[in-house]
Design an enzyme around this catalytic site. Structure first.
Site, short mmCIF file in Angstrom:
data_model
loop_
_atom_site.label_atom_id
_atom_site.label_comp_id
_atom_site.label_asym_id
_atom_site.label_seq_id
_atom_site.Cartn_x
_atom_site.Cartn_y
_atom_site.Cartn_z
N HIS A 1 7.30 -6.76 -1.23
CA HIS A 1 7.88 -5.51 -1.73
C HIS A 1 7.31 -4.33 -0.93
O HIS A 1 6.10 -4.08 -0.96
CB HIS A 1 7.59 -5.33 -3.22
CG HIS A 1 8.46 -4.32 -3.89
ND1 HIS A 1 9.22 -4.64 -5.00
CD2 HIS A 1 8.71 -3.02 -3.63
CE1 HIS A 1 9.89 -3.57 -5.39
NE2 HIS A 1 9.58 -2.56 -4.56
N LEU A 2 8.18 -3.65 -0.22
CA LEU A 2 7.80 -2.50 0.59
C LEU A 2 7.05 -1.46 -0.24
O LEU A 2 7.42 -1.17 -1.37
CB LEU A 2 9.09 -1.87 1.16
CG LEU A 2 8.93 -0.61 2.00
CD1 LEU A 2 8.19 -0.94 3.30
CD2 LEU A 2 10.29 -0.01 2.29
N HIS A 3 6.00 -0.91 0.32
CA HIS A 3 5.27 0.20 -0.31
C HIS A 3 4.49 0.98 0.74
O HIS A 3 3.97 0.42 1.69
CB HIS A 3 4.34 -0.30 -1.43
CG HIS A 3 3.37 -1.34 -1.01
ND1 HIS A 3 3.73 -2.66 -0.80
CD2 HIS A 3 2.05 -1.28 -0.77
CE1 HIS A 3 2.66 -3.36 -0.45
NE2 HIS A 3 1.62 -2.53 -0.41
N GLN A 4 4.48 2.29 0.56
CA GLN A 4 3.78 3.22 1.45
C GLN A 4 2.47 3.64 0.79
O GLN A 4 2.47 4.03 -0.37
CB GLN A 4 4.66 4.44 1.68
CG GLN A 4 3.94 5.65 2.22
CD GLN A 4 4.14 5.83 3.70
OE1 GLN A 4 4.10 4.88 4.44
NE2 GLN A 4 4.36 7.04 4.09
#
Length: 174
Positions: free
Chosen positions: A132-135
């Site tokens: 899951h993409l996260h910055q």
């Protein structure tokens, strides 16, 4: 106030680093959310319970449960995608806007001197949650690098996660 030398217990050479927020992991047992994505699961719960500080249309912001520094935020799309190139233009724009707001809020409430921003995409790149993409938005201070992380592999965090979440959420613009 009593001197600690007169209290119960045997004095020793150990220093204590109190981290009561970690009790949630101990009580949850090994690998909580092993079968669910924590970033898909978080928005289904009340904000304070999952440390969410702001919600947008396509993405939201929450505190990192394993922070590098106090105020370490994550910006996540609601959609379960692993990499930045799979994000829609709307998701990219909102992740960017929420990142900018997060930086402004952290500068306001924590008086940080700078930031580390980044996305670790894939397990090989160091992503703890690689599906899951996260910055990451990590606030930094001139004096935040001391001997603890270098010698003792320990980060001293001066505030509990719930307190940080409340401070950041209250300062987030409506």
């Amino acid at each position: 106030m009593e001197d600690a030398a007169h209290l119960a217990g045997v004095p020793d050479e150990f220093q204590r680093l109190w981290t009561p927020h970690r009790m949630a992991y101990i009580q949850a047992g090994p690998e909580p959310l092993r079968h669910e994505c924590p970033f898909c699961e978080a928005p289904k719960h009340p904000d304070a319970e999952r440390l969410i500080v702001a919600r947008g249309e396509t993405a939201y912001v929450l505190l990192n449960l394993f922070p590098y520094n106090s105020g370490h935020l994550l910006v996540c799309p609601y959609r379960h995608i692993p990499t930045y190139d799979e994000a829609t233009p709307e998701e990219v724009a909102e992740i960017g806007a929420l990142t900018q707001i997060g930086m402004r809020v952290l500068r306001q409430v924590s008086h940080c001197d700078g930031f580390n921003l980044g996305m670790n995409q894939g397990a090989i790149a160091g992503a703890g949650v690689d599906a899951h993409l996260h910055q990451h938005i990590v606030p930094r201070w001139n004096s935040d690098a001391n001997f603890f992380p270098i010698i003792a592999k320990t980060k001293a965090l001066p505030q509990l996660l719930g307190e940080v979440r409340e401070t950041v959420a209250n300062a987030w613009p409506a």
